[in-house]
Design a protein around this motif. Structure first.
Motif, PDB file in Angstrom:
ATOM      1  N   GLY A 339       0.863  -1.180   0.000  1.00 37.58           N
ATOM      2  CA  GLY A 339       0.000   0.000   0.000  1.00 37.58           C
ATOM      3  C   GLY A 339       0.895   1.224   0.000  1.00 37.58           C
ATOM      4  O   GLY A 339       1.847   1.315  -0.784  1.00 37.58           O
ATOM      5  N   GLY A 340       0.677   2.117   0.951  1.00 36.26           N
ATOM      6  CA  GLY A 340       1.524   3.322   1.031  1.00 36.26           C
ATOM      7  C   GLY A 340       2.840   3.081   1.750  1.00 36.26           C
ATOM      8  O   GLY A 340       3.729   3.927   1.736  1.00 36.26           O
ATOM      9  N   ASP A 341       2.986   1.937   2.398  1.00 36.68           N
ATOM     10  CA  ASP A 341       4.242   1.629   3.105  1.00 36.68           C
ATOM     11  C   ASP A 341       5.254   1.013   2.137  1.00 36.68           C
ATOM     12  O   ASP A 341       4.885   0.521   1.067  1.00 36.68           O
ATOM     13  CB  ASP A 341       4.008   0.604   4.231  1.00 36.68           C
ATOM     14  N   GLN A 342       6.490   1.019   2.558  1.00 39.63           N
ATOM     15  CA  GLN A 342       7.549   0.412   1.752  1.00 39.63           C
ATOM     16  C   GLN A 342       8.348  -0.527   2.656  1.00 39.63           C
ATOM     17  O   GLN A 342       8.795  -0.114   3.732  1.00 39.63           O
ATOM     18  CB  GLN A 342       8.461   1.523   1.212  1.00 39.63           C
ATOM     19  N   LEU A 343       8.483  -1.786   2.196  1.00 40.73           N
ATOM     20  CA  LEU A 343       9.256  -2.755   2.983  1.00 40.73           C
ATOM     21  C   LEU A 343      10.677  -2.843   2.428  1.00 40.73           C
ATOM     22  O   LEU A 343      10.871  -3.049   1.227  1.00 40.73           O
ATOM     23  CB  LEU A 343       8.569  -4.126   2.905  1.00 40.73           C
ATOM     24  N   PHE A 344      11.657  -2.688   3.299  1.00 44.43           N
ATOM     25  CA  PHE A 344      13.069  -2.852   2.918  1.00 44.43           C
ATOM     26  C   PHE A 344      13.593  -4.118   3.590  1.00 44.43           C
ATOM     27  O   PHE A 344      13.436  -4.281   4.802  1.00 44.43           O
ATOM     28  CB  PHE A 344      13.897  -1.641   3.360  1.00 44.43           C
ATOM     29  N   TRP A 345      14.197  -4.975   2.772  1.00 40.21           N
ATOM     30  CA  TRP A 345      14.636  -6.292   3.258  1.00 40.21           C
ATOM     31  C   TRP A 345      16.163  -6.341   3.207  1.00 40.21           C
ATOM     32  O   TRP A 345      16.750  -6.184   2.140  1.00 40.21           O
ATOM     33  CB  TRP A 345      14.046  -7.366   2.358  1.00 40.21           C
ATOM     34  N   TYR A 346      16.765  -6.582   4.354  1.00 40.06           N
ATOM     35  CA  TYR A 346      18.229  -6.615   4.466  1.00 40.06           C
ATOM     36  C   TYR A 346      18.687  -8.024   4.844  1.00 40.06           C
ATOM     37  O   TYR A 346      17.996  -8.713   5.585  1.00 40.06           O
ATOM     38  CB  TYR A 346      18.708  -5.683   5.589  1.00 40.06           C
TER      39      TYR A 346
END
Ligand code: AOF
Ligand code: ZN
Length: 353
Positions: A339-346
């Motif tokens: 949606g409006g969020d952004q997931l960053f995967w490290y």
């Protein structure tokens, strides 16, 4: 490396993922049998103690296709096991079925296996290809391999932050930044691990339940760091509905122990406490752990190098004044919109096995 091998290995990974949250402390594993460009059998490890992926793949072959098995290639996301624990060794099944070619992504570092599965097959004349989509395969099997090689759970850090990188407002109060999609996804993640850990301040301020009530699946154990054993016992984590581990200093057990709560007096003064906590959780059978906060707890895990993966959800909201979120010493590997969020995967490549 054959492109075809990579395509089928990807399918093995997709099959393996169906077992997430159901096989701990075993690895998730997927397998398929391919004859002349056609998948004739598929399977994955569905539940701890039950049949392995290879057994399910062979078992799924239709009677009219069984004659092709001695001419097919078996793709497995992990090295076939070579030991008899809950189930017989998969290497024996492969030899009995006279499968001539086996393609695997990475080794199973369980001490009694660790290359011996590959060796046994090669000694018997089976062609074994190792290392197809290896980095992806190692990530897939890293929970298991971390657990058996380092005797600690695989650690996933998770936190939310504002668009301007703030973790929370200055005052200690609960503050919700991310959206409903993200919340549900976090509950899915909780269903895929054995434990969810928070620090003292988060337990007190947010009073979380640490359950996966928004997603179907097994519930994780709850873990709270409460050195002095002084958290109030009317918190949600002590409601008795799920197991809760309380990690305290050696000498200070809590005065009153709620039902379904186990005190682990394992934290010593000084030293890197996350290491002590992880060792104690491994002893309790926790092979994968999400650390959900707060800020001090997350920083302690990052500073001691005790993390394997981080999933950071950035909201669209700007906060302005606040307490800055922890920083990781690597760039994100993947990024998704929620949606409006952004997931960053490290990923912490230093801890990849
Ligand atoms: C495989 N295929 O699908 C899985 C494997 O206790 P058991 O009988 O389930 O066996 C444990 C061993 O098998 C251990 O080495 C574990 O890593 C491996 N799991 N192996 O060939 C599978 N789940
Ligand atoms: Zn096996």
């Amino acid at each position: 490396m054959l492109l075809e091998d990579q395509r089928y290995m990807q399918r093995a990974f997709d099959l393996a993922a169906l077992g997430k949250g159901k096989v701990s402390p075993n690895p998730i594993v997927g397998a398929l049998l391919v004859y002349k460009g056609r998948i004739i059998g598929e399977g994955y490890h569905r539940a701890y103690g039950e049949a392995h992926a290879e057994v399910n793949a062979v078992g799924s072959v239709q009677p009219e296709d069984r004659k092709h098995i001695p001419h097919a290639t078996l793709y497995v996301s992990l090295e076939p096991c070579n030991i008899h624990r809950n189930t017989p060794p998969c290497t024996l099944l492969i030899l009995r079925e006279r499968i001539p070619r086996v393609v695997i992504s990475c080794l199973d570092h369980t001490p009694e296996v660790d290359g011996s599965g590959v060796q046994r097959l090669r000694d018997a004349g089976v062609e074994v290809v190792v290392g197809v989509l290896e980095e992806q395969g190692r990530r897939l099997s890293n929970i298991r391999n971390t657990f058996v090689q380092q005797c600690r759970p695989y650690v996933i850090l998770k936190w939310g932050q504002s668009a301007d990188g703030q973790f929370a407002p200055k005052a200690q109060q609960q503050f919700w930044l991310t959206n409903a999609f993200s919340k549900r996804l976090v509950h899915k993640w909780r269903s895929e691990v054995d434990g969810v850990l928070v620090g003292y301040q988060t337990a007190l301020t947010d009073d979380p339940r640490l359950s996966n009530r928004l997603f179907n699946g097994p519930q994780p154990k709850r873990v709270v760091v409460d050195r002095k054993g002084s958290l109030p016992t009317d918190l949600n984590i002590f409601d008795g509905s799920l197991t809760t581990f309380v990690m305290t200093d050696k000498q200070v057990p809590p005065k009153f122990i709620p039902t379904n709560t186990k005190v682990l007096p394992v934290l010593q003064q000084g030293g890197a406490w996350p290491k002590q906590a992880l060792q104690a959780l491994a002893d309790q059978g926790v092979s994968a752990l999400i650390v959900e906060g707060g800020e001090k707890t997350l920083r302690a895990f990052i500073e001691s190098g005790c993390w394997d993966e981080a999933r950071v959800i950035e909201a669209a909201t700007f906060m302005g004044e606040g307490r800055p979120a922890p920083l990781l010493p690597v760039a994100p590997d993947q990024s998704y919109r929620l949606g409006g969020d952004q997931l960053f995967w490290y990923f912490n490549s230093l801890n990849l096995h």
